[in-house]
Scaffold this motif. Structure first.
Motif, mmCIF file in Angstrom:
data_model
loop_
_atom_site.group_PDB
_atom_site.id
_atom_site.type_symbol
_atom_site.label_atom_id
_atom_site.label_comp_id
_atom_site.label_asym_id
_atom_site.label_seq_id
_atom_site.Cartn_x
_atom_site.Cartn_y
_atom_site.Cartn_z
ATOM 1 N N SER A 1 12.821 70.408 -59.722
ATOM 2 C CA SER A 1 12.488 71.435 -60.681
ATOM 3 C C SER A 1 11.000 71.727 -60.839
ATOM 4 N N PRO A 2 10.512 72.282 -59.962
ATOM 5 C CA PRO A 2 8.907 72.601 -60.039
ATOM 6 C C PRO A 2 8.706 73.406 -61.244
ATOM 7 N N ILE A 3 9.393 74.382 -61.751
ATOM 8 C CA ILE A 3 8.735 75.195 -63.009
ATOM 9 C C ILE A 3 9.430 74.752 -64.115
ATOM 10 N N ALA A 4 10.321 73.735 -64.360
ATOM 11 C CA ALA A 4 11.354 73.368 -65.435
ATOM 12 C C ALA A 4 10.324 72.929 -66.833
ATOM 13 N N ASP A 5 9.218 72.572 -66.592
ATOM 14 C CA ASP A 5 8.222 72.349 -67.730
ATOM 15 C C ASP A 5 7.256 73.574 -68.094
ATOM 16 N N LEU A 6 7.550 74.797 -67.660
ATOM 17 C CA LEU A 6 6.990 75.992 -68.073
ATOM 18 C C LEU A 6 7.845 76.913 -68.684
ATOM 19 N N LEU A 7 7.365 77.519 -69.919
ATOM 20 C CA LEU A 7 7.976 78.579 -70.673
ATOM 21 C C LEU A 7 8.175 79.838 -69.690
ATOM 22 N N LYS A 8 9.098 80.547 -70.100
ATOM 23 C CA LYS A 8 9.207 81.909 -69.402
ATOM 24 C C LYS A 8 7.781 82.608 -69.222
ATOM 25 N N THR A 9 6.995 82.747 -70.430
ATOM 26 C CA THR A 9 6.012 83.658 -70.453
ATOM 27 C C THR A 9 4.807 83.036 -69.631
ATOM 28 N N GLU A 10 4.942 81.532 -69.230
ATOM 29 C CA GLU A 10 4.270 80.773 -68.582
ATOM 30 C C GLU A 10 4.330 81.320 -67.277
ATOM 31 N N VAL A 11 5.758 81.326 -66.712
ATOM 32 C CA VAL A 11 6.340 81.520 -65.341
ATOM 33 C C VAL A 11 5.359 82.847 -65.075
ATOM 34 N N TYR A 12 5.398 83.800 -66.025
ATOM 35 C CA TYR A 12 4.970 85.167 -65.700
ATOM 36 C C TYR A 12 3.420 85.035 -65.394
ATOM 37 N N GLU A 13 2.769 84.106 -66.351
ATOM 38 C CA GLU A 13 1.470 84.046 -65.977
ATOM 39 C C GLU A 13 0.860 83.532 -64.493
ATOM 40 N N LEU A 14 1.799 82.634 -64.179
ATOM 41 C CA LEU A 14 1.505 82.097 -62.707
ATOM 42 C C LEU A 14 2.073 83.248 -61.623
ATOM 43 N N GLY A 15 3.137 83.924 -62.162
ATOM 44 C CA GLY A 15 3.563 85.112 -61.112
ATOM 45 C C GLY A 15 2.270 86.167 -61.061
ATOM 46 N N LYS A 16 1.406 86.247 -61.934
ATOM 47 C CA LYS A 16 0.394 87.168 -62.023
ATOM 48 C C LYS A 16 -0.748 86.825 -61.034
ATOM 49 N N VAL A 17 -0.937 85.433 -61.322
ATOM 50 C CA VAL A 17 -2.222 84.695 -60.379
ATOM 51 C C VAL A 17 -1.756 84.557 -58.743
ATOM 52 N N LEU A 18 -0.368 84.439 -58.717
ATOM 53 C CA LEU A 18 0.156 84.073 -57.315
ATOM 54 C C LEU A 18 0.443 85.644 -56.631
ATOM 55 N N GLU A 19 0.140 86.853 -57.560
ATOM 56 C CA GLU A 19 0.215 88.225 -57.063
ATOM 57 C C GLU A 19 1.816 88.371 -56.469
#
Length: 265
Positions: free
Chosen positions: A161-179
C-alpha cells in the motif's frame, strides 16, 4: 509536506520492495479516481512494468472516461506502462443471476456492492500471478485506518500500500505535483460500487477534510462531548465507522487452543 521528496521516497520504496520480492512490476486497478491515479503514476515512475487494469461493472460513463484518459496519459509518458481492459459487467450479472432471490432486493445492495470489489480483486490477482507482478493498493490513511471505507478482501486485498500513510488531502498534493489530469483532481471521490453517481461523502456523511480532523482529534484522545454542532456530528460519524469497521483494520482473530488441551493426559 515536502511533496517532491515524498514522491521520491515512495517510488524508491516501491522499487526496492519489488526487487527484494523478485517481482517484475505492479498491477493497479484504475478507477478514474485520485487514489488510483496517484498510485499508478507512482508505480510508473519506478521504471518497472506497470499493468493498468480497467474493470467496469455497470460503471458511470464519467468514471470510465476519466480512467481511460489517465491510462492514455500514462502510456504516452511512460514506456513501461501497459493497459488491459476487462469488462466485468457480464461476470457480475451472471453471478447475481446464479444467487438465490431475496424478497427485498434493497437488502442485498451492500452485499452486491462489496461483491463488485471482490471480483476486481480476483481479476487483479489473476494478472499479478500471470505476469509476476505485485498488486498495488490504492487506499489512503483515512480509508484504511480511520473509517475502514473499503471492502474486506476486495480493494483491501493487496500486496502493498504505497499511499496508505497519506491523508486524502495529501494524496491530492501529490496529484498536483504529478500533474494528474484535472478532471480527476476535480471529481468528487467515489468508490464506484453502486452504479450511480453517489460520492464517498454521500455515503459517509462527512467530507475527507472533516474525517481527517476527526481522526486527529481521536488520536489526541478527544471525545464527542468535547465538541458541539457540526464538529460533534462529524466526530460521532468517525467514531461510529471506526468501531464498526475495526474488524478490517486488525489481524484476523485466531482461536488459540490452550496447551493443556493439546496434550494427552
Amino acid at each position: 509536506m515536502q511533496t517532491e521528496k515524498v514522491i521520491e521516497y515512495i517510488v524508491t520504496w516501491l522499487k526496492d520492495y519489488a526487487r527484494n520480492a523478485k517481482m517484475k512490476g505492479f498491477v493497479v486497478g484504475v478507477s478514474g479516481g485520485i487514489d488510483s491515479a496517484v498510485t499508478s503514476t507512482l508505480c510508473a515512475k519506478t521504471g518497472l512494468d506497470v499493468l493498468c487494469i480497467e474493470m467496469p461493472i455497470h460503471q458511470s460513463e464519467k468514471q470510465v472516461n476519466r480512467a481511460d484518459r489517465h491510462i492514455d496519459w500514462l502510456v504516452q509518458n511512460f514506456s513501461n506502462v501497459s493497459r488491459q481492459p476487462v469488462d466485468l459487467t457480464p461476470v457480475f450479472d451472471n453471478l447475481v443471476a446464479a444467487l438465490p432471490k431475496v424478497e427485498n432486493e434493497e437488502e442485498r445492495f451492500m452485499s452486491l456492492a462489496n461483491t463488485r470489489a471482490r471480483l476486481r480483486m480476483t481479476t487483479l490477482y489473476y494478472f499479478a500471478a500471470l505476469k509476476g507482478y505485485l498488486v498495488a493498493g490504492t487506499g489512503n490513511k483515512v480509508e484504511d485506518f480511520g473509517v475502514g471505507f473499503y471492502t474486506k478482501y476486495g480493494d483491501g486485498g493487496v500486496d502493498l500500500s504505497p499511499i496508505a500513510d497519506l491523508l486524502k488531502t495529501e494524496v491530492y498534493e501529490l496529484g498536483k505535483v504529478l500533474e494528474i489530469n484535472q478532471d480527476i483532481m476535480d471529481a468528487p471521490p467515489t468508490d464506484g460500487l453502486w452504479g450511480d453517481n453517489r460520492t464517498d461523502e454521500d455515503q459517509i456523511g462527512a467530507s475527507y477534510p472533516e474525517l481527517e480532523w476527526a481522526m486527529k482529534m481521536d488520536d489526541e484522545g478527544k471525545s464527542a462531548g468535547d465538541f458541539t454542532g457540526r464538529q460533534q456530528e462529524v466526530f460521532s460519524i468517525y467514531k461510529k465507522l471506526n468501531r464498526a469497521n475495526k474488524h478490517k483494520m486488525v489481524p484476523i482473530p485466531i482461536c488459540e487452543i490452550p496447551n493443556s488441551l493439546k496434550t494427552t493426559d
